[in-house]
Write an enzyme that holds these catalytic residues in place. Structure first.
Site, PDB file in Angstrom:
ATOM      1  N   ASP A 265      27.747  46.324  37.086  1.00 20.32           N
ATOM      2  CA  ASP A 265      28.170  47.204  36.003  1.00 20.32           C
ATOM      3  C   ASP A 265      26.950  48.040  35.592  1.00 20.32           C
ATOM      4  OD1 ASP A 265      29.587  48.516  34.064  1.00 20.32           O
ATOM      5  OD2 ASP A 265      30.457  46.739  33.162  1.00 20.32           O
TER       6      ASP A 265
HETATM    7  C1  NOJ Z   1      30.609  50.087  31.830  1.00 21.47           C
HETATM    8  C2  NOJ Z   1      31.916  49.369  31.834  1.00 21.47           C
HETATM    9  O1  NOJ Z   1      31.749  48.024  31.447  1.00 21.47           O
HETATM   10  C3  NOJ Z   1      32.636  49.413  33.171  1.00 21.47           C
HETATM   11  O2  NOJ Z   1      33.902  48.855  33.026  1.00 21.47           O
HETATM   12  C4  NOJ Z   1      32.702  50.819  33.676  1.00 21.47           C
HETATM   13  O3  NOJ Z   1      33.436  50.873  34.874  1.00 21.47           O
HETATM   14  C5  NOJ Z   1      31.277  51.315  33.860  1.00 21.47           C
HETATM   15  N1  NOJ Z   1      30.614  51.331  32.572  1.00 21.47           N
HETATM   16  C6  NOJ Z   1      31.214  52.691  34.496  1.00 21.47           C
HETATM   17  O4  NOJ Z   1      31.597  53.648  33.604  1.00 21.47           O
END
Ligand code: NOJ
Length: 720
Positions: A265
């Site tokens: 993430d």
């Molecule tokens: C953080 C989020 O937790 C995740 O779900 C998301 O896909 C990513 N950012 C990318 O934007």
């Protein structure tokens, strides 16, 4: 390219080219236009060469732009390995569907699949290759803002929706079907269980619980072929998921057989330093690579330190090669080596994105997602002769798309007011919009009282704004904002029938205001066609059919509150409420205000007597449960008949109820249908203390009803 060719391509790559493949950057590294940013932007320290080598881009879209970026990238690339374009397409691209928690209220995985198909088509034509969806994290705590992005508290539904979403995005032939994109299931694992419902907080649970309740939805997405998995921000057994070798290598890869790409993430690799298991970026890079993370999203630990780690023999080149190969395989699976532009097609994009066909799916989805929570004395549907006052922040507001709808445009979203005004009928309605969910001006209040005095019925369109749920939007107060409570109190004094329509991304605490309303509708954030769907429900053109997949607490102090809880050694006895030494609160009941599975319609359905074809079944036999369900109303209805079980004596404690099946059926007025459920012993299996999945013999309660609370119960016996 076949595997051999890909392996030899990896062999031909320089270390810098390999490390580049492991780096994901946001779109602003490639363009000046607006890119989606969802986390902290750290100083990158990247050289132009590093940017030129990066293997994937996050948060850009648009056919023309992405074709241009890909073309320029390939022109300057030595090995002509195409870029991957990824983004968060969570509940629609530009045609926005209800938020996932709303979609789940449809109890219709086929509908979920259809919405994912539409989202995939719009995204693919706009040049995207991968969506960071579905989020399949099981949730039990509405303080956590991301419950809006989940499908709720039940493992069976979560599994089914996970599978449906992956199938919808990827289709059957991802390589050749240019209307599809790859799915990325997230967040591995258990991101939905942060302590206190506070975003990014610690998760701690037994491995047995993790495997029993939380992991099956990720597994379902992987079994459905999800090409990618995203790591979670949280810890699992005191090790950050992104650095957790047991989780990502032993469970995800070896046990679940996942051979796709594991992406971190946003900044999650670097964040293992803040977690406290790495002292610096270099150690973080080593931990994450060893744990099996292939792509680093938006921090640069791999980029800056893998080379040193390799030179110093602190990590093996095999780990890097293995990660690169997986990424190249994904590019190959998407057909990018042959056609680096894939579905990107400005003409088709223009034709299909936000097309009427897609909006029709959004309208259907919104109608199926809306949940009727209360309807006293048939306050709903509204008759066309009633004089209405529509009051509140959602009266004339296109911001009903919910968060995670970055391509959705509130300006092209019909509002309740525009729909009411468009509909050709004789309704007399006045509108008093509120500009801000958190603020009620004197003029707004006076205006509301003024129109309310002249109306027969008041429809209050209230809720949270879209930024109050979603990522980084945890709340401890689950009531409506004070300004809206003040509005309700002032209008209640007029003693007119009031209807509440709620727009929000989480179960709210409605106990204090519920008695003020004759009827309550939970509209969630219903998306592009939400206003139309809501209109048709208010006037009875559509009979509401949504059912909650997450419990609504009476009081925030009850959370986490979920239907599939344990009994405890001192369960409450509702016939003996005087007994002090039982598991209860002194100031509030144990039960939720609205339970899992709950939702009303404008019809009244009755359930006949529940019967099992036999009392005792062998493990190898099918268990058959039957009953009649009748629509006693004079409107066609959709009824969701739900079957729960309880394993009375388990090897470990089992939940008091577990959803094991459901039928969403159409019933004509006065129609009776025979409903049959067939279970086999695998449906009754659970994770035992030795972590094996097996079924106990013995007695089971079988419960059937319209929701998790109002059930009939019979007993069956299972023998070896
Ligand atoms: C953080 C989020 O937790 C995740 O779900 C998301 O896909 C990513 N950012 C990318 O934007």
């Amino acid at each position: 390219m076949n595997k051999k060719e890909l392996v030899s391509l990896v062999k031909n790559m320089t270390i810098d080219e390999k490390i580049g493949q492991l780096q994901q950057l946001t779109g602003n590294f490639y363009t000046d236009s607006e890119a989606e940013i969802t986390g902290p932007l750290n100083e990158s320290g990247l050289t132009t060469e590093m940017v030129a080598n990066a293997g994937s881009v996050l948060g850009l879209s648009g056919a023309e732009e992405l074709i241009g970026i890909q073309r320029d990238y390939l022109e300057s690339s030595r090995l002509k390995i195409p870029l991957l374009f990824m983004a968060d397409i969570i509940h629609g691209y530009r045609t926005i569907f209800p938020i996932p928690l709303g979609l789940a209220s449809s109890w219709d995985p086929i509908l979920m699949k259809e919405t994912a198909e539409v989202a995939a088509k719009e995204s693919a034509l706009s040049g995207l290759h991968v969506t960071f969806s579905p989020m399949v994290d099981l949730v039990r705590d509405p303080r956590w803002g991301r419950v809006m992005e989940s499908t709720g508290e039940d493992p069976l539904l979560n599994r089914q929706f996970a599978k449906a979403a992956v199938e919808g995005y990827q289709g059957e032939d991802l390589r050749n079907d240019l209307n599809r994109i790859a799915a990325c299931v997230k967040h591995f694992a258990a991101y939905g269980a942060p302590e206190g419902g506070r975003e990014y907080n610690t998760v701690d649970m037994s491995e047995r619980m993790l495997r029993d309740m939380y992991l099956p939805s990720y597994k379902a997405a992987i079994d459905a072929g999800s090409k990618l998995v995203m790591t979670a921000f949280n810890t699992v057994d005191s090790i950050p998921a992104t650095a957790n070798k047991k989780l990502n290598r032993d469970i995800l890869r070896d046990e679940f057989g996942f051979d796709g790409v594991l992406i971190s993430d946003w900044a999650a690799i670097k964040e293992v330093i803040a977690h406290g298991v790495a002292g610096n970026d270099k150690e973080a890079a080593k931990l994450a690579l060893e744990a099996g993370v292939d792509i680093e999203m938006m921090t640069f630990c791999y980029q800056h330190f893998l080379k040193d780690l390799l030179a110093e023999d602190l990590v093996s080149i095999d780990l890097v090669d293995e990660a690169v190969l997986r990424i190249l395989e994904l590019k190959e699976d998407l057909g990018l080596f042959e056609n680096p532009y894939r579905g990107a097609n400005a003409e088709a994009e223009e034709r299909w994105v936000f097309s009427q066909e897609h909006q029709d799916v959004a309208e259907r989805a919104a109608k199926e997602s809306i949940v009727l929570l209360k309807n006293n004395q048939q306050a709903l549907p509204i008759s066309e002769t009633e004089k209405l006052a529509l009051i509140g922040p959602f009266v004339d507001n296109g911001e009903i798309l919910g968060t995670w709808s970055w391509k959705g445009n509130p300006k092209e979203t019909e509002t309740i007011k525009t729909i009411f005004e468009q509909e050709p009928k004789k309704i007399e309605a006045s509108y008093v919009p509120m500009a801000d969910v958190n603020n009620l001006t004197k003029e707004e209040l006076n205006g509301a009282i003024n129109v309310a005095q002249k109306a027969d019925k008041l429809v209050l369109l209230l809720g949270e704004n879209f930024m109050m749920s979603g990522e980084a939007s945890s709340r401890t107060n689950l009531q409506l904002p004070q300004a809206q409570l003040d509005l309700i109190a002032a209008l209640a004094e007029l003693n007119k029938p009031m209807i509440l329509v709620l727009f929000n991304g989480r179960p709210l605490e409605l106990t204090a205001i519920e008695p003020q309303f004759e009827a309550i509708i939970e509209a969630w954030f219903p998306g592009t066609k939400g206003a139309k769907a809501l209109h048709d429900i208010l006037f009875g053109k559509v009979n509401p059919s949504g059912r909650l997949t997450m419990s609504f607490p009476r009081n925030v102090g009850q959370v986490p509150i979920y239907y599939n809880h344990f009994n405890t050694g001192r369960p409450i006895d509702y016939d003996d409420l005087e007994n002090k030494y039982v598991s209860k609160y002194l100031d509030v009941a144990n039960t939720p205000l609205y339970p899992f599975g709950y939702g009303l319609s404008y019809s009244n359905c009755s359930y006949g007597t529940l019967a099992s074809t036999k009392e005792t079944y062998r493990m190898s036999e099918k268990i058959e449960i039957n009953l009649d369900v009748t629509n006693n109303g004079n409107r066609a209805a959709k009824e969701t008949v739900q079957l729960y079980t309880r394993d009375i004596v388990g090897q470990v404690v089992r939940p008091v109820k577990e959803l094991k099946g459901y039928h969403k059926i159409d019933l004509a007025p006065n129609e009776t249908k025979k409903i049959s459920f067939t279970l086999d012993s695998n449906d009754l299996a659970y994770v035992h203390s030795d972590l094996t999945l097996t079924t106990d013999s013995g007695e089971f309660e079988i419960m059937v009803g319209p929701n998790s609370e109002e059930v009939q119960t019979i007993l069956i016996h299972l023998t070896k």
